[in-house]
Design an enzyme around this catalytic site. Structure first.
Site, short mmCIF file in Angstrom:
data_model
loop_
_atom_site.label_atom_id
_atom_site.label_comp_id
_atom_site.label_asym_id
_atom_site.label_seq_id
_atom_site.Cartn_x
_atom_site.Cartn_y
_atom_site.Cartn_z
N HIS A 1 -33.28 20.16 -2.30
CA HIS A 1 -33.38 20.90 -1.03
C HIS A 1 -34.82 20.76 -0.56
O HIS A 1 -35.73 21.37 -1.11
CB HIS A 1 -32.98 22.37 -1.29
N ASP B 1 -35.45 23.05 -5.51
CA ASP B 1 -36.18 23.42 -4.30
C ASP B 1 -37.53 22.74 -4.23
O ASP B 1 -38.46 23.12 -4.94
CB ASP B 1 -36.34 24.95 -4.26
N MET C 1 -28.93 28.71 5.41
CA MET C 1 -29.86 29.54 4.64
C MET C 1 -29.54 31.01 4.90
O MET C 1 -29.44 31.45 6.05
CB MET C 1 -31.31 29.26 5.07
#
Ligand code: DX5
Ligand code: ZN
Length: 231
Positions: free
Chosen positions: A73, A42, A144
């Site tokens: 991501h 992330d 998400m």
């Protein structure tokens, strides 16, 4: 990056965000030998989302600790500015947010031209139909299941419908074969529901890294995902 055959095999992607940041290399090695299919990284810029994590430099330093695929991501504005460095860092897949760049066609084309697997993510408030015109440019759609920015949040049940809609969009066009990933609040409790809706890549941070041993945590997710597959 091998995508496997979607819908037949569920991939588990532990999110390093929930790992121990004081020994990331070790965490990456341990998770890779515990049954993870790929590692989810992330990248947050403290502006697109209200949190700041790590970037290409840190990813480059952990790359030698594993040989399984790494996906980044990107929860950042101007995702295009990170691509060269992510390539050098050894990232296999880049996932960009639909909301982060108005020139999504150009961005996704560039990601693929650079040899990455291309993913596109949707915030919970972004409708699936906004992806209609880029679906042939992606290898993965990330729905998400929390508002991005932090680990440990609760799964948003209302995203189940969106996962199904993305699956329908894939089914109505025979040339499409992207995977459907979910990220946020995925646990043995929620895994079967998202798989039943159509997800075939499960990102899990807390459910894996905060529930050691990792091998058992991943096995529990796989078992729950299997229930969704056979329902
Ligand atoms: C949230 C991140 C997630 C996060 C998921 O913005 O995109 O990848 O690590 O964490 P859990 O699984 O704890 O919800
Ligand atoms: Zn993520």
């Amino acid at each position: 990056m091998s995508e496997g055959s979607f819908q037949k095999e569920i991939l588990i992607a532990p999110s390093l965000l929930a790992g121990d940041f004081s020994r990331l290399g070790e965490e990456v090695t341990r998770i890779s030998s515990s049954g993870a299919d790929l590692i989810h990284l992330d990248v947050m810029d403290g502006d697109f989302v209200p949190n700041l994590t790590f970037g290409p430099g840190v990813i480059e330093s952990i790359r030698p600790f594993s040989s399984i695929p790494l996906e980044a991501h990107l929860m950042v504005w101007h995702p295009d500015t990170y691509l060269d460095e992510l390539k050098e860092a050894g990232v296999d897949r880049v996932i960009v947010h639909q909301e982060s760049d108005v020139h999504l066609n150009r961005l996704l084309r560039r990601i693929r031209q650079m040899g990455f697997s291309a993913g596109v993510a949707l915030n919970p408030s972004t409708p699936a139909f906004l992806l209609e015109d880029v679906l042939d440019l992606v290898d993965l759609v990330l729905v998400m299941t929390v508002n991005p920015g932090f680990g440990g949040q609760s799964y948003l049940g209302e995203m189940r419908e969106k996962i199904s809609r993305v699956k329908q969009m894939r089914e109505t066009r025979p040339n499409l074969s992207f995977r459907i990933e979910v990220d946020g609040g995925i646990s043995p409790v929620t895994a079967s529901e998202v798989v039943l809706a159509g997800a075939d890549v499960l990102v899990a941070g807390t459910a894996v890294f905060r529930n050691p041993p990792y091998e058992e945590a991943i096995a529990r997710l796989r078992l729950a995902a299997g229930v969704g597959m056979s329902s």
